[in-house]
Design an enzyme around this catalytic site. Structure first.
Site, PDB file in Angstrom:
ATOM      1  CG  HIS A  98      -2.172   0.884   1.023  1.00  0.00           C
ATOM      2  ND1 HIS A  98      -2.099   2.147   0.695  1.00  0.00           N
ATOM      3  CD2 HIS A  98      -3.558   0.550   1.153  1.00  0.00           C
ATOM      4  CE1 HIS A  98      -3.257   2.692   0.579  1.00  0.00           C
ATOM      5  NE2 HIS A  98      -4.033   1.813   0.970  1.00  0.00           N
ATOM      6  CB  ALA A  99       1.730   3.722  -2.702  1.00  0.00           C
TER       7      ALA A  99
END
Length: 323
Positions: A118-119
């Site tokens: 997850h950025a």
């Protein structure tokens, strides 16, 4: 003749206004770094927010328009999602030179579970959603934290994308219905408190593995190169904000960026269903797969400058990061 008159008029105007061009140039050089900083912190993130709210507005208009047209389609949102997928793919191609490697690992039919890093802002997932919808004719279903459903103005977009609350029951139901489901075990914590070293922040989460085993579906690991260079989370006051998040689950960490860096999504080979594996062992295997993908494809620590030049230099063939 006309140009000479215009130039003379401009000079006379400057003389009458008593403007000192040297002084103005000095002021511009003095405040230029501040202007660039403000653009990076506020203007560029605003662009993606405007795009998201524009998408939601489009869905709202589309929804009410098609309610006036009986029997337009069995699926109210089909045309809207298809159109938005085209827009998002254009955004991905123009701004990030977006590519996907391993698209063939997504099944053309049947369920599968995508597990991804997850950025700070998962725009890489939005881009993958568009690619799969356009080129594999598959829609990714996704679950989200409760706070997402409280964000004003996004209700129609969430409805169109069929985004559901993040519960194990809902995840299992989606998979049993034959959908492709995407989950990030790190979630908001990984998004806001991860950094350019790309460590996974999963703690002891094994729920996704339990769901995959119960639904008897394969798991496809996913990682996007330079995703943290596209959007960064502020590090100032991180310890305090982390404490607030753990107590309240409020995502108060500011983000900035939407830098035009190269993004490449890697989809690993599916990890098949194994009835004899435990959720803990499966979760550990998936984690190692994604860590290997990061080690192979991502330079660490990440650099916005180098990620930008990846747009013009073919570095995707480098199998090992440079230290």
């Amino acid at each position: 003749m006309v140009l000479n008159q215009a130039f003379s008029y401009l000079l006379s105007l400057l003389e009458r206004s008593n403007l000192d061009l040297i002084y103005l140039t000095w002021l511009w050089n003095l405040f230029k770094p501040l202007c660039i900083l403000l653009i990076s912190l506020f203007v560029l993130p605003a662009i993606i927010l405007i795009f998201m709210y524009g998408s939601s507005l489009f869905c709202l208009i589309y929804k009410h328009w098609n309610r006036l047209k009986a029997a337009y389609s069995e699926d109210l949102w089909y045309g809207a999602i298809k159109t938005l997928a085209v827009f998002w793919e254009l955004q991905a191609t123009i701004w990030h030179g977006y590519e996907v490697e391993g698209l063939e690992n997504i099944p053309t039919q049947g369920p599968a579970l995508i597990i991804f890093y997850h950025a700070a802002l998962p725009i890489d997932f939005y881009y993958l959603f568009a690619k799969l919808w356009l080129y594999r004719n598959r829609r990714i279903r996704v679950v989200a934290d409760k706070f997402v459903f409280k964000i004003p103005g996004l209700a129609t977009l969430l409805e169109a994308l069929e985004i559901q609350p993040s519960t194990s029951t809902m995840c299992k139901l989606m998979l049993e219905e034959g959908h492709i489901l995407a989950i990030s075990p790190g979630g908001v914590r990984e998004a806001l408190f991860g950094d350019q070293n790309y460590q996974l922040i999963w703690k002891q989460r094994t729920g996704f593995a339990k769901v995959a085993i119960e639904a008897k579906v394969p798991i496809i690991p996913m990682f996007t190169k330079n995703c943290r260079e596209a959007v960064r989370a502020m590090t100032l006051g991180r310890r305090f904000l982390s404490y607030i998040y753990e107590k309240t689950r409020l995502p108060l960490v500011p983000i900035y960026g939407i830098f035009p860096v190269k993004l490449i999504t890697y989809l690993g080979e599916p990890i098949p269903y194994d009835p004899n594996i435990t959720p803990e062992a499966l979760a550990n295997r998936v984690k190692k797969e994604i860590e290997t993908m990061i080690e192979t494809h991502q330079r660490r620590p990440g650099s916005i400058t180098r990620a930008f030049f990846d747009r013009f230099i073919n570095s995707s063939k480098k199998e090992k990061k440079t230290k």
